[in-house]
Design an enzyme around this catalytic site. Structure first.
Site, PDB file in Angstrom:
ATOM      1  N   LYS A  46       0.847  -1.199   0.000  1.00 45.45           N
ATOM      2  CA  LYS A  46       0.000   0.000   0.000  1.00 45.45           C
ATOM      3  C   LYS A  46       0.880   1.246   0.000  1.00 45.45           C
ATOM      4  CE  LYS A  46      -3.949   2.067   2.452  1.00 45.45           C
ATOM      5  NZ  LYS A  46      -4.884   1.928   3.600  1.00 45.45           N
TER       6      LYS A  46
ATOM      7  N   SER B 152      -9.706   1.986   2.761  1.00 44.69           N
ATOM      8  CA  SER B 152      -8.836   2.705   1.848  1.00 44.69           C
ATOM      9  C   SER B 152      -7.827   1.811   1.138  1.00 44.69           C
ATOM     10  CB  SER B 152      -8.087   3.800   2.620  1.00 44.69           C
ATOM     11  OG  SER B 152      -7.243   3.212   3.620  1.00 44.69           O
TER      12      SER B 152
ATOM     13  N   SER C 216     -10.142  -0.366   6.982  1.00 42.14           N
ATOM     14  CA  SER C 216      -9.555  -0.196   5.654  1.00 42.14           C
ATOM     15  C   SER C 216      -8.845  -1.409   5.091  1.00 42.14           C
ATOM     16  CB  SER C 216      -8.590   1.001   5.649  1.00 42.14           C
ATOM     17  OG  SER C 216      -9.300   2.201   5.823  1.00 42.14           O
TER      18      SER C 216
END
Length: 485
Positions: free
Chosen positions: A80, A155, A179
């Site tokens: 990420k 996210s 997330s």
């Protein structure tokens, strides 16, 4: 089967038995990314040459002595883009950090590199991890591989979508209010939010420091357990890092649920949660009951206040954490300004997206004189009640089962005009972060051809129990395979 279709634990065995090379595997994953990226958009940056060079390095080590290497050596992993990677862009999917190249690796990257894993690239996300759909990225939108018209969740949407599409074997995400678990649920993969403090936050670009936690994502529980064993552990660079002994989670996986007490909180199966999702979750729980688990009814009454408390606390911390992005030291700086204050204002106005600005403004408001007691202090008191209620619940049960999300993945653009509707998608997950507990989302079926995630919540440092329980669900439904995009 193509190499990218295999699981990490299968590939680990294949590499040790010389049935494939890390270079061949990495090329297969990179080719898959090249074939799917124009549809899925999971990556923000891919470095083919860097990944292949690392793969060749691992192959040389495997040729000399494979037994000395980590089980995940040579396995491709996506990261990420809010996790610091030395000499590699780390943008947080924001214009504010469009050109930021960190001079250091995050703690988890040191762990990943020490295990000789192959990093394929940095994955898309909501800007500064603020969002539930990966539509808030400055650079691009990510699509759900199961239905390209739908969001992958957020996210960590890029992390989930890459694993689901096969453009990453495993990945790392971060979880502030769901997330990891929400995109795992929407994309039909496994996602673990670890106990707060079990994985160092050093090198994770902060959103809300008391809530953020890095965690693993994979297409099955075994791979998730293997990756979690890599990244957990104490770190002197993180003052919130816990001193704790961790087992080999994958080696201790067990699908026996006899005598396991599963708590069912009524508050997570009420208004706002789709009936079809409730049914899918409860059908799976009843299957576990048939295998010897015991269902226990519990209550977590403060859950109705959790969403409000979460957005007050997280926004307050975000307003403080994001003050560092001012155009002075690194990142974006406005081109035209007349004074230092003008430069600050224009840089932040131009560099941050709407959702980030919204949360900074909300956080600044709840921390301001005259409103601190009315909002922030009350939110922290609610947080204490949530912790107490979880503690009481775990006196009656070993794990708590809930839907990971109130519905399946929604359409791209469907909720972008209504922030409160977007925030409501986090209702099943935020309490876990508030209480600092571990939780895992595991696929438990489909509704209208879209994945449904079953969430298990546990006591602090009970990841082994959670992984074992999720493993029992996986034994019922089978491991996920890459989606045909």
């Amino acid at each position: 089967m193509e190499l990218y279709e295999y699981s990490a634990h299968e590939l680990s065995k294949m590499l040790s038995e010389k049935k494939c090379s890390s270079e061949e595997l990495t090329k297969s994953v990179l080719d898959r990314a090249a074939a799917t990226e124009d549809k899925v958009g999971a990556y923000l940056s891919i470095c083919d040459e860097r990944a292949l060079a690392k793969a060749r390095e691992v192959d040389e080590k495997l040729a000399k002595n494979s037994s000395s290497l980590h089980q995940l050596a040579g396995i491709p992993i996506g990261i990420k883009d809010n996790i610091s990677t030395k000499d590699w862009l780390t943008t947080c999917a924001s214009k504010m950090l469009y050109n930021y190249v960190p001079p250091f690796d995050a703690f988890v990257m040191n762990k990943v590199n020490a295990a000789d894993m192959v990093v394929t690239g940095k994955l898309n996300m909501d800007e500064f991890a603020m969002g539930s759909s990966t539509e808030n990225s400055y650079f691009k939108k990510t699509h759900n591989p199961h239905n390209l018209d739908c969001v992958p969740g957020g996210s960590s949407g890029g992390s989930a979508a890459a694993v689901a599409a096969g453009s990453a074997v495993i990945s790392l995400g971060s979880d502030t209010g769901g997330s990891i678990r929400m995109p795992a649920s929407y994309c039909g993969v496994v996602g673990l939010k670890p106990t707060y403090g079990s994985v160092s936050r050093y090198g994770l670009v902060a959103f809300a420091s008391s809530l953020d936690q890095i965690g693993p994502m994979a297409r099955n529980v075994t791979d998730t357990a293997m990756l979690y064993s890599v990244i957990c552990g104490h770190d002197d660079m993180d003052s919130t890092s816990a001193e704790h002994e961790y087992p080999d989670f994958a080696a201790n996986l067990n699908s026996d649920v006899k005598g396991l007490k599963i708590g069912i909180p009524a508050e997570y199966f009420g208004e706002g949660v789709d009936d079809s999702v409730k049914e899918s979750v409860m059908n799976t729980v009843r299957e576990l009951e048939k295998q010897g688990a015991e269902i226990v009814e519990i209550s977590l009454p403060s859950t109705k206040y959790a969403l409000n408390a979460y957005y007050i606390i997280s926004s307050a911390e975000a307003s403080s954490n994001l003050a560092r992005f001012d155009g002075v030291k690194y990142g974006y700086r406005t081109e035209n300004y007349e004074s230092l204050i003008d430069m600050y204002e224009k840089t932040r106005s131009e560099g941050f997206g709407d959702e980030v600005k919204r949360r900074i403004m909300l956080g600044t408001f709840v921390l301001s004189s005259g409103f601190f007691d009315a909002y922030y202090k009350k939110a922290k008191l609610v947080a204490l009640e949530i912790v107490k209620e979880f503690n009481a619940a775990f006196e009656k049960c070993d794990v708590i089962a809930t839907p990971a999300t109130p519905g399946t993945a929604f359409k791209l653009g469907e909720n972008m005009g209504d922030p409160t509707k977007m925030y409501a998608a986090d209702i099943c997950t935020v309490t876990v972060n508030i209480a600092g507990l571990p939780a895992i989302s595991v696929p438990c079926g489909k509704v209208n051809n879209m994945p449904v995630g079953l969430q298990f919540i546990g006591r602090k440092f009970s990841e082994q129990t959670l992984l074992n329980t999720a493993f029992s669900v996986e034994k019922l439904n089978g491991e996920a395979k890459p989606v045909n995009v």
